[in-house]
Design a protein around this motif. Structure first.
Motif, PDB file in Angstrom:
ATOM      1  N   VAL A 265     -27.164  40.580   8.457  1.00  0.00           N
ATOM      2  CA  VAL A 265     -27.425  39.301   7.808  1.00  0.00           C
ATOM      3  C   VAL A 265     -28.542  38.582   8.553  1.00  0.00           C
ATOM      4  N   LYS A 266     -29.308  37.745   7.821  1.00  0.00           N
ATOM      5  CA  LYS A 266     -30.351  36.936   8.448  1.00  0.00           C
ATOM      6  C   LYS A 266     -30.041  35.472   8.171  1.00  0.00           C
ATOM      7  N   ILE A 267     -30.193  34.646   9.238  1.00  0.00           N
ATOM      8  CA  ILE A 267     -29.970  33.208   9.109  1.00  0.00           C
ATOM      9  C   ILE A 267     -31.205  32.518   9.676  1.00  0.00           C
ATOM     10  N   GLY A 268     -32.109  32.130   8.799  1.00  0.00           N
ATOM     11  CA  GLY A 268     -33.378  31.593   9.274  1.00  0.00           C
ATOM     12  C   GLY A 268     -34.113  32.650  10.072  1.00  0.00           C
ATOM     13  N   ASP A 269     -34.463  32.309  11.311  1.00  0.00           N
ATOM     14  CA  ASP A 269     -35.166  33.253  12.189  1.00  0.00           C
ATOM     15  C   ASP A 269     -34.210  34.192  12.922  1.00  0.00           C
ATOM     16  N   LYS A 270     -32.926  33.931  12.804  1.00  0.00           N
ATOM     17  CA  LYS A 270     -31.940  34.736  13.534  1.00  0.00           C
ATOM     18  C   LYS A 270     -31.590  35.990  12.744  1.00  0.00           C
ATOM     19  N   VAL A 271     -31.664  37.143  13.411  1.00  0.00           N
ATOM     20  CA  VAL A 271     -31.349  38.423  12.784  1.00  0.00           C
ATOM     21  C   VAL A 271     -30.129  39.034  13.476  1.00  0.00           C
ATOM     22  N   ILE A 272     -29.086  39.324  12.682  1.00  0.00           N
ATOM     23  CA  ILE A 272     -27.882  39.953  13.228  1.00  0.00           C
ATOM     24  C   ILE A 272     -27.830  41.381  12.698  1.00  0.00           C
ATOM     25  N   LYS A 273     -27.893  42.320  13.622  1.00  0.00           N
ATOM     26  CA  LYS A 273     -27.982  43.729  13.241  1.00  0.00           C
ATOM     27  C   LYS A 273     -26.604  44.354  13.043  1.00  0.00           C
ATOM     28  N   GLU A 274     -26.579  45.444  12.276  1.00  0.00           N
ATOM     29  CA  GLU A 274     -25.344  46.183  12.003  1.00  0.00           C
ATOM     30  C   GLU A 274     -24.689  46.670  13.294  1.00  0.00           C
ATOM     31  N   GLU A 275     -25.513  46.951  14.293  1.00  0.00           N
ATOM     32  CA  GLU A 275     -24.967  47.496  15.536  1.00  0.00           C
ATOM     33  C   GLU A 275     -24.016  46.525  16.235  1.00  0.00           C
ATOM     34  N   ALA A 276     -24.101  45.243  15.870  1.00  0.00           N
ATOM     35  CA  ALA A 276     -23.200  44.245  16.473  1.00  0.00           C
ATOM     36  C   ALA A 276     -21.737  44.526  16.131  1.00  0.00           C
ATOM     37  N   ILE A 277     -21.504  45.201  15.001  1.00  0.00           N
ATOM     38  CA  ILE A 277     -20.109  45.485  14.595  1.00  0.00           C
ATOM     39  C   ILE A 277     -19.876  46.986  14.407  1.00  0.00           C
ATOM     40  N   SER A 278     -20.801  47.819  14.864  1.00  0.00           N
ATOM     41  CA  SER A 278     -20.684  49.268  14.639  1.00  0.00           C
ATOM     42  C   SER A 278     -19.419  49.857  15.249  1.00  0.00           C
ATOM     43  N   SER A 279     -19.060  49.395  16.457  1.00  0.00           N
ATOM     44  CA  SER A 279     -17.861  49.945  17.101  1.00  0.00           C
ATOM     45  C   SER A 279     -16.591  49.530  16.361  1.00  0.00           C
TER      46      SER A 279
ATOM     47  N   ALA B 235     -29.994  25.786   2.906  1.00  0.00           N
ATOM     48  CA  ALA B 235     -30.827  24.989   3.809  1.00  0.00           C
ATOM     49  C   ALA B 235     -31.087  25.725   5.128  1.00  0.00           C
ATOM     50  N   ALA B 236     -30.121  26.544   5.559  1.00  0.00           N
ATOM     51  CA  ALA B 236     -30.257  27.276   6.827  1.00  0.00           C
ATOM     52  C   ALA B 236     -31.022  28.585   6.649  1.00  0.00           C
ATOM     53  N   GLY B 237     -31.320  28.943   5.407  1.00  0.00           N
ATOM     54  CA  GLY B 237     -32.052  30.180   5.156  1.00  0.00           C
ATOM     55  C   GLY B 237     -31.204  31.424   5.317  1.00  0.00           C
ATOM     56  N   VAL B 238     -29.981  31.386   4.787  1.00  0.00           N
ATOM     57  CA  VAL B 238     -29.075  32.542   4.904  1.00  0.00           C
ATOM     58  C   VAL B 238     -29.460  33.610   3.890  1.00  0.00           C
ATOM     59  N   ASP B 239     -29.626  34.832   4.369  1.00  0.00           N
ATOM     60  CA  ASP B 239     -29.917  35.979   3.516  1.00  0.00           C
ATOM     61  C   ASP B 239     -28.813  37.010   3.734  1.00  0.00           C
ATOM     62  N   ARG B 240     -27.911  37.106   2.755  1.00  0.00           N
ATOM     63  CA  ARG B 240     -26.762  38.015   2.885  1.00  0.00           C
ATOM     64  C   ARG B 240     -27.120  39.449   2.528  1.00  0.00           C
TER      65      ARG B 240
ATOM     66  N   TYR C  37     -18.320  35.636   9.061  1.00  0.00           N
ATOM     67  CA  TYR C  37     -18.081  35.047  10.383  1.00  0.00           C
ATOM     68  C   TYR C  37     -19.396  34.618  11.040  1.00  0.00           C
ATOM     69  N   PHE C  38     -20.367  35.507  11.041  1.00  0.00           N
ATOM     70  CA  PHE C  38     -21.649  35.194  11.691  1.00  0.00           C
ATOM     71  C   PHE C  38     -22.371  34.052  10.986  1.00  0.00           C
ATOM     72  N   VAL C  39     -22.309  34.047   9.657  1.00  0.00           N
ATOM     73  CA  VAL C  39     -22.966  32.970   8.906  1.00  0.00           C
ATOM     74  C   VAL C  39     -22.287  31.634   9.187  1.00  0.00           C
TER      75      VAL C  39
END
Length: 530
Positions: A289-303, A275-280, A323-325
């Motif tokens: 990962v993408k959750i609806g219109d929200k885009v979480i990039k790899e760089e968020a956890i690169s370090s 329903a939230a549009g999660v794309d793993r 975690y992000f989902v």
């Protein structure tokens, strides 16, 4: 020379102080109404300025922390209350000094809110929706009867020896009337020796074939012949039998409910994610990962990934995607259902925010504390007893069950056999296989009076005579021994922590007096907790 106490060490010292419950009674005062002898309101446990901390708030935090009832009955309430008060005092001070204006603080407080709401949704709302009905439990039971069929079983006790001759001697002694429990404690090398050889219930198909054949063919109360197994040579005795049976629904219900609850939770989560549009598995490069219109990039956890071993990065990446989902989907659902307005959630959010702000404020305060070399030396010299060290030693031990075995080991050592090799092959002590440099220190008191005296009378490198104790017969090689006070260099860090804690308490007392803190203690467990 001045030594500046770092922020990290200061926070650690305060944290240890709080967790140990070592609160200074002078920091707070328990007051009552002078005329009536009572508190203004029995549910008011503390006052911080013009704010009240009440019973329901403490109970909510205890529930959030999942503190077991036994700890609550032991008085953990008071530690939580003290923590609430201290966090409130320093968090308010942080707010007054403008900490809320920082971007880092705003980001962390937002994270606290999201994580708290997510956890509340997952622990309260989702289980309610996923709870299976009694009809579903019954249906599962009827459709999975094979899962609840139990093979026939026997209640066993056994004695295990290394050599066949030992087992035969054990069997002969038992036939002559020796106590099975006493012989097991004296002779058995099995893990159950200290329980008189009691192995417990074993079921057909779950034990080695050679043992199963004997155990299930043996009459109740009768002794087996010597049986060779992977563990050595055994003599067994059957105490009770159970026929194969099917576990009734009443007994199986709890297990079935747990299975169905987990299955239902997984289905609900999948439905909410869809329903939230999660794309793993997004196609875009560099997107985690993408959750609806929200885009979480790899760089968020690169370090984070860069610091992890390569073989663990894929699993770690998956965990962070989860975690992000979870936090994105469920905190929004929690807000939509008004969880953030519930008193319990409000209490927990305030406390978590207070703890975070208080920690930052204490870091700032602690960075101003300084400890000199002179202060360290003065404390060390004036607290001799505190740094006295009881005699201790590092030893290698060969432990055997019988005097005959010990005499044989001693003879081999006199003939030039290697102590370590003998220890590996003959000793009942697991640590005998360790390298000398990995052997830990043992205090004299922990070795026991007999062993302790014998060990400390040896010179380093010397091998003892045979030493008899309750556990068997020991032959010891002394690696190293120590006595006398601990050197200053070894205790500098602990002295620093003590001195900084003293300074912290002084500052804490000043803040409590400035704000106006009253703690009504002790807080007794309620009937509900009992």
């Amino acid at each position: 020379m001045k030594i500046c106490f770092t922020k990290a060490i200061f926070v650690l010292s305060v944290f240890m102080f709080l967790m140990c419950g070592c609160n200074d009674d002078k920091d707070v005062k328990a007051t009552v109404d002078k005329e009536t002898g009572k508190k203004p309101d029995e549910n008011v446990l503390a006052v911080v300025g013009d704010e009240e901390i009440r019973t329901e708030e403490v109970k909510t935090i205890l529930d959030w922390m999942q503190v077991p009832e036994r700890r609550r009955r032991a008085g953990f309430h008071q530690k939580v209350l003290d923590d609430l008060v201290e966090a409130r005092v320093f968090a308010n001070a942080a707010r007054e000094e403008g900490f809320l204006g920082g971007e880092e603080v705003k980001k962390e407080l937002d994270k606290i809110r999201i994580e708290t709401l997510t956890r509340y949704f997952l622990t309260t709302e989702l289980p309610k929706e996923a709870k299976p009905s009694q009809e579903a439990v019954k249906e599962y039971y009827e459709q999975h009867q094979e899962q609840y069929r139990v093979s026939d079983g026997v209640l066993l006790k056994h004695i295990v020896t290394k050599e066949k001759e030992e087992a035969e001697a054990v069997l002969e002694a038992l036939k002559k009337g020796a106590s099975f429990e006493d012989v097991a404690k004296e002779k058995s090398i099995g893990r159950t020796w200290d329980k008189g050889g009691r192995l417990g219930w074993v079921f057909r198909g779950k034990i080695p074939p050679e043992l199963e054949k004997i155990a299930f063919g043996l009459e109740l109360g009768k002794l087996s012949d010597v049986v060779k197994t992977k563990g050595g040579y055994e003599v067994i005795k059957v105490l009770e039998r159970k026929d194969a049976h099917t576990i009734p629904l009443e007994e199986a219900s709890a297990d079935i409910r747990t299975k169905l609850l987990w299955r239902n939770r997984q289905k609900l989560q999948k439905r909410y994610y869809e329903a939230a549009g999660v794309d793993r598995n997004p196609e875009e490069e560099g997107v985690l990962v993408k959750i609806g219109d929200k885009v979480i990039k790899e760089e968020a956890i690169s370090s984070i990934l860069a610091k992890a071993p390569k073989k663990e990065r894929a699993k770690l990446r998956e965990k962070w995607a989860d975690y992000f989902v979870q936090t994105t989907v469920f905190h929004k659902l929690a807000e939509k259902r008004g969880l953030d307005k519930r008193p319990a959630v409000v209490y927990v959010l305030r406390h978590r925010e207070d703890r975070y702000l208080a920690k930052r404020f204490r870091n700032q305060m602690g960075s101003q504390f300084e400890i000199t070399d002179g202060q360290l030396r003065d404390y060390y010299d004036s607290h001799e007893k505190e740094f006295a060290r009881s005699a201790r030693a590092r030893i290698k031990s060969i432990l055997v069950k019988t005097l005959k075995e010990a005499e044989e080991v001693k003879k081999r050592l006199r003939e030039g056999a290697d102590f370590n090799e003998l220890a590996k092959r003959k000793s009942l002590v697991h640590a005998a296989s360790r390298k000398d440099e990995n052997i830990p220190w043992l205090e004299k008191a922990k070795m026991g009076p007999v062993l302790g005296e014998a060990v400390l009378s040896l010179d380093e490198g010397q091998i003892s005579d045979i030493i008899e104790t309750k556990g068997g017969y020991h032959i010891i090689r002394l690696l190293e021994k120590q006595s006398g006070p601990k050197p200053l260099d070894d205790v500098k860090q602990s002295i620093k922590m003590k001195l900084v804690t003293e300074q912290y308490h002084k500052e804490k007392k000043n803040y409590y007096e400035k704000v106006g803190v009253e703690v009504f203690s002790p807080m007794a467990p309620t009937a509900e907790d009992e």
